[in-house]
Design a protein around this motif. Structure first.
Motif, PDB file in Angstrom:
ATOM      1  N   THR A 183     -68.283  -4.541-116.221  1.00  0.00           N
ATOM      2  CA  THR A 183     -68.489  -4.026-114.879  1.00  0.00           C
ATOM      3  C   THR A 183     -67.917  -4.867-113.842  1.00  0.00           C
ATOM      4  OG1 THR A 183     -70.796  -5.080-114.856  1.00  0.00           O
ATOM      5  CG2 THR A 183     -70.765  -2.913-116.007  1.00  0.00           C
ATOM      6  N   GLU A 184     -67.926  -4.468-112.778  1.00  0.00           N
ATOM      7  CA  GLU A 184     -67.657  -5.016-111.428  1.00  0.00           C
ATOM      8  C   GLU A 184     -68.729  -4.898-110.568  1.00  0.00           C
ATOM      9  OE1 GLU A 184     -63.683  -4.473-110.140  1.00  0.00           O
ATOM     10  OE2 GLU A 184     -62.749  -4.495-112.144  1.00  0.00           O
ATOM     11  N   VAL A 185     -69.348  -3.915-110.544  1.00  0.00           N
ATOM     12  CA  VAL A 185     -70.288  -3.463-109.265  1.00  0.00           C
ATOM     13  C   VAL A 185     -71.495  -4.544-109.308  1.00  0.00           C
ATOM     14  CG1 VAL A 185     -71.848  -1.881-108.354  1.00  0.00           C
ATOM     15  CG2 VAL A 185     -69.762  -1.211-109.246  1.00  0.00           C
ATOM     16  N   PRO A 186     -71.857  -5.377-108.361  1.00  0.00           N
ATOM     17  CA  PRO A 186     -72.938  -6.341-108.239  1.00  0.00           C
ATOM     18  C   PRO A 186     -74.341  -5.342-108.248  1.00  0.00           C
ATOM     19  CG  PRO A 186     -72.039  -5.946-105.914  1.00  0.00           C
ATOM     20  CD  PRO A 186     -71.202  -5.088-107.095  1.00  0.00           C
ATOM     21  N   GLN A 187     -74.751  -5.187-109.583  1.00  0.00           N
ATOM     22  CA  GLN A 187     -75.841  -4.460-109.813  1.00  0.00           C
ATOM     23  C   GLN A 187     -76.460  -4.728-110.987  1.00  0.00           C
ATOM     24  OE1 GLN A 187     -78.668  -2.853-108.847  1.00  0.00           O
ATOM     25  NE2 GLN A 187     -77.575  -1.154-107.700  1.00  0.00           N
TER      26      GLN A 187
END
Length: 266
Positions: A183-187
């Motif tokens: 993943t890349e989304v900061p979540q």
């Protein structure tokens, strides 16, 4: 594809009695939910994309509908492969729902739907995911991947990055096994609770901005993780595990070169 609305012709194919449905490569327009049922065993989409039609019915974000829904039918399994769902800004659309007790396999696919990527109903059959990416979504609306039934899931090469919190939510005793996650989304990537069981082997977390975290959480469940965080950004907290009032946490300062070789919660 006719460039306007392909819904009725696609549904006719699903209900034709054929076991294999073949889509010539192209861009298809969908007005309402396509129900996969009857004798269908294999859907080969030839890297086709499915877009909302101009008159689509996915307009109610409070009552999200799937673009594709697996319903009960003949046979014990169905494979759908090489397709893209492109409903980026349609908040009343979820890419896929599984209301079937049969085995479902999703392969070589991209899910971009503002109302979520996947939901499994209570009693949904086993799910197999291979080389599937999701994106889009809207923070605060639904979950990205929602395993709400006591479902068993095997995933390989899984990229569930959406803006929804969490990206993956497993509850009510679902069992999730993932080999290769990115993943890349900061979540927060995944939350497991209420008796769920999760195992992640080989995660690559590459956040595009700083996030306090945690990356993974589990509450009153069983979980184990193996992953690394890379890039110029990171998370403050990597893991949080809670059970019977006891809390285990792993922060970035506790990791080994921004990696967690193996962590087991409870």
């Amino acid at each position: 594809p006719n460039g306007s609305d392909d819904t009725s012709r696609i549904q006719q194919a699903m209900d034709s009695g054929a076991s294999v449905i073949y889509f010539p490569a192209g861009d298809y327009r969908i007005r309402d939910t396509i129900r996969i049922r009857g004798n269908v065993r294999h859907i080969f989409c030839s890297d086709s994309s499915f877009f909302p039609s101009w008159n689509h019915t996915f307009t109610d974000s409070a009552n999200v509908k799937p673009v594709f829904q697996f319903d009960t039918g003949h046979g014990d399994s169905v494979l759908m492969e090489r397709f893209r769902v492109e409903f980026w800004d349609v908040y009343g659309a979820r890419a896929v729902e599984n209301a079937s007790g049969k085995k479902v396999a999703l392969k070589d696919a991209n899910f971009h739907a503002a109302g979520g990527s996947y939901r499994g109903f209570w009693g949904a059959g086993k799910l197999y995911i291979e080389n599937v990416e999701s994106g889009g979504g809207h923070s605060g609306r639904n979950f990205g991947w929602y395993f709400m039934a006591p479902q068993t899931v095997w995933a390989r090469q899984f990229d569930p990055e959406t803006s929804q919190y969490p990206m993956v939510y497993s509850t009510n005793g679902s069992t999730i096994w993932i080999l290769g996650l990115k993943t890349e989304v900061p979540q927060t990537v995944m939350n497991t609770d209420t008796g769920g069981r999760t195992e992640i082997l080989g995660g690559l977390i590459y956040p595009t901005a700083f996030h306090w975290g945690p990356i993974f959480t589990d509450v009153d469940s069983t979980a184990s993780y193996s992953f690394v965080v890379r890039g110029s950004n990171s998370y403050d907290m990597f893991l949080e595990s809670r059970k019977n009032g006891v809390i285990k946490r792993v922060h970035r300062r506790d990791a080994i070169n921004d990696g967690v070789p193996f962590f087991r919660g409870f």
